[in-house]
Write a protein that holds these residues in place. Sequence first.
Motif, mmCIF file in Angstrom:
data_model
loop_
_atom_site.group_PDB
_atom_site.id
_atom_site.type_symbol
_atom_site.label_atom_id
_atom_site.label_comp_id
_atom_site.label_asym_id
_atom_site.label_seq_id
_atom_site.Cartn_x
_atom_site.Cartn_y
_atom_site.Cartn_z
ATOM 1 N N UNK A 362 -12.231 63.595 -13.821
ATOM 2 C CA UNK A 362 -12.909 63.310 -15.085
ATOM 3 C C UNK A 362 -11.930 62.545 -15.972
ATOM 4 N N UNK A 363 -12.344 61.376 -16.450
ATOM 5 C CA UNK A 363 -11.467 60.539 -17.268
ATOM 6 C C UNK A 363 -12.151 60.224 -18.597
ATOM 7 N N UNK A 378 -15.823 59.034 -17.701
ATOM 8 C CA UNK A 378 -16.130 58.612 -16.337
ATOM 9 C C UNK A 378 -15.942 59.782 -15.370
ATOM 10 N N UNK A 379 -16.841 59.868 -14.408
ATOM 11 C CA UNK A 379 -16.679 60.771 -13.274
ATOM 12 C C UNK A 379 -16.291 59.937 -12.065
ATOM 13 N N UNK A 380 -15.164 60.254 -11.471
ATOM 14 C CA UNK A 380 -14.611 59.420 -10.394
ATOM 15 C C UNK A 380 -14.480 60.241 -9.124
ATOM 16 N N UNK A 405 -14.773 56.201 -3.975
ATOM 17 C CA UNK A 405 -16.065 56.287 -3.316
ATOM 18 C C UNK A 405 -17.178 55.995 -4.321
ATOM 19 N N UNK A 406 -16.943 56.461 -5.583
ATOM 20 C CA UNK A 406 -17.963 56.232 -6.607
ATOM 21 C C UNK A 406 -17.360 56.437 -7.991
ATOM 22 N N UNK A 407 -17.796 55.615 -8.967
ATOM 23 C CA UNK A 407 -17.459 55.811 -10.378
ATOM 24 C C UNK A 407 -18.764 55.922 -11.137
ATOM 25 N N UNK A 408 -18.902 56.987 -11.911
ATOM 26 C CA UNK A 408 -20.156 57.248 -12.615
ATOM 27 C C UNK A 408 -19.877 57.405 -14.116
ATOM 28 N N UNK A 409 -20.737 56.796 -14.920
ATOM 29 C CA UNK A 409 -20.652 56.947 -16.370
ATOM 30 C C UNK A 409 -21.319 58.263 -16.743
#
Length: 477
Positions: A362-363, A378-380, A405-409
């Motif tokens: 979590x960023x 961001x969820x990374x 693998x994935x970056x999610x807002x």
Amino acid sequence: MAGPWTLSLLCGLLAATLAEATLSPAAVLSLGPEVIKEQLTQKLEDRNATIILEQLPLLNAMQEKPAEGFPPLSRLMNSILKSIIWLKVTSASILQLQVQPSTYYQEIMVKIPLNMVAGLNTPLVKTIVEFHMESEAQALVRVERNNSGPSRLVLSKCSSSGSSLRIHLLHRLSFLVNTLAKKVMNLLVPALPQMVKTELCPVIEAAFDDMYADLLKLVKVPIPLSPGGLQFDPLTLTIEESVIQLNLEAKVLDSKGKVTSRFNSLETALMVPTPSNAAFSLLLRQDVVNAMVAALLPSEKLVILLDYVLPEVARELKSSLEKISKQIADKLDNTQMVKMVVQEVPYLHLTPGSTKAAQQIIMDIFATNRDLHPLFTLGIEANSEVQFYSEGDRLMLNFNDISFDRIQLMNSDIGIFSPELLKDVIRKILHAELLPNQNSKLRTGIPLSIVSALRYEAAHWSSAQDTLMLTPDSNSF
């Protein structure tokens, strides 16, 4: 009709059988014939086995068996035997042991070659009469199962046969002396194997018990982690060909030594690869490896003042945000801040030749260090290559590189946008800050004393499917 005692016994046997069938070991320690041979040789030396050979009561054993044959000659030979001043082993050694499969299932044959020189002193000759003796002790190593406790290794049926005995004179002397020496050798043929059985076999059995006790002690020594530790306990024992296999359960301990979790049973059993010609191997199940990593990498929050630590990355972040909104980008000042936390401990996926550490991060990105709420979160989902290696008695691991693998807002105060626009910047932050932080904690390693305890200088780690395996380097003994 079976009585209560019989039914209880049958139930106990069935329960033990089912328990061994359903338990899946968290770790497996396999000892090949080379290790068995070297460890038992050392214990025989510690038990002064060669001194026992040098103290064999040869003369007493022969005098207990009178000479037979033609009566006048028998009386003469018995009279000569009584005139022997002394008869003793002057030097003895144990040659290289042999460990090989037995003809019986779940047993190992151990052969212990014996090499001795004996001296005979008699008034018939001024010099000592010497003869060379070669013999062999044999014993079986098997698994002894106990209904009330765990199975254990035992050495049994130790003996020495006359067929393995070879005796010859080192120097030929007069006819009378040669005849006497031959008679002595004939009497030793039945006497020496019996002496080996009564005098040396108990020492061999005690040496094996010492070896097995040391092995259990080595297995059970807690592995210190921070905090707490990890401890292995034997579940079952098996013998395959010439290999002893200890199937182990693992227990995670807290700082007070209390068991917090136990690894011994899964729906899928531990796949045990067979290392070719490995003197020994230690296999750790994937969940045990992850438990050790979890102890070394507790979850924590990292706070980074980006402009001070990574000024070029800070400028790149601002430039990337300008593509989303120049107004938002202008809010960033030289105190712009990044907070990140690994949501869960990195999870290692062990596969042949390669291991990946999956991480959920979590960023939060803050425009300034005075802001209470981030611009966005961001969820990374990321992963890193994991390198395993040894330093002395320590298992070392290191995370190399990082990919997504994935970056999610997850949350945003600046509207919806594609986080892919920030992918390069995020990767640089993680690579520059997260990986060094994690590797600094992994740098202490995990102490495993098995390599030096088995008297090897070096070993290497390799990954198999859901398994981490330790084997000694060739020619490192």
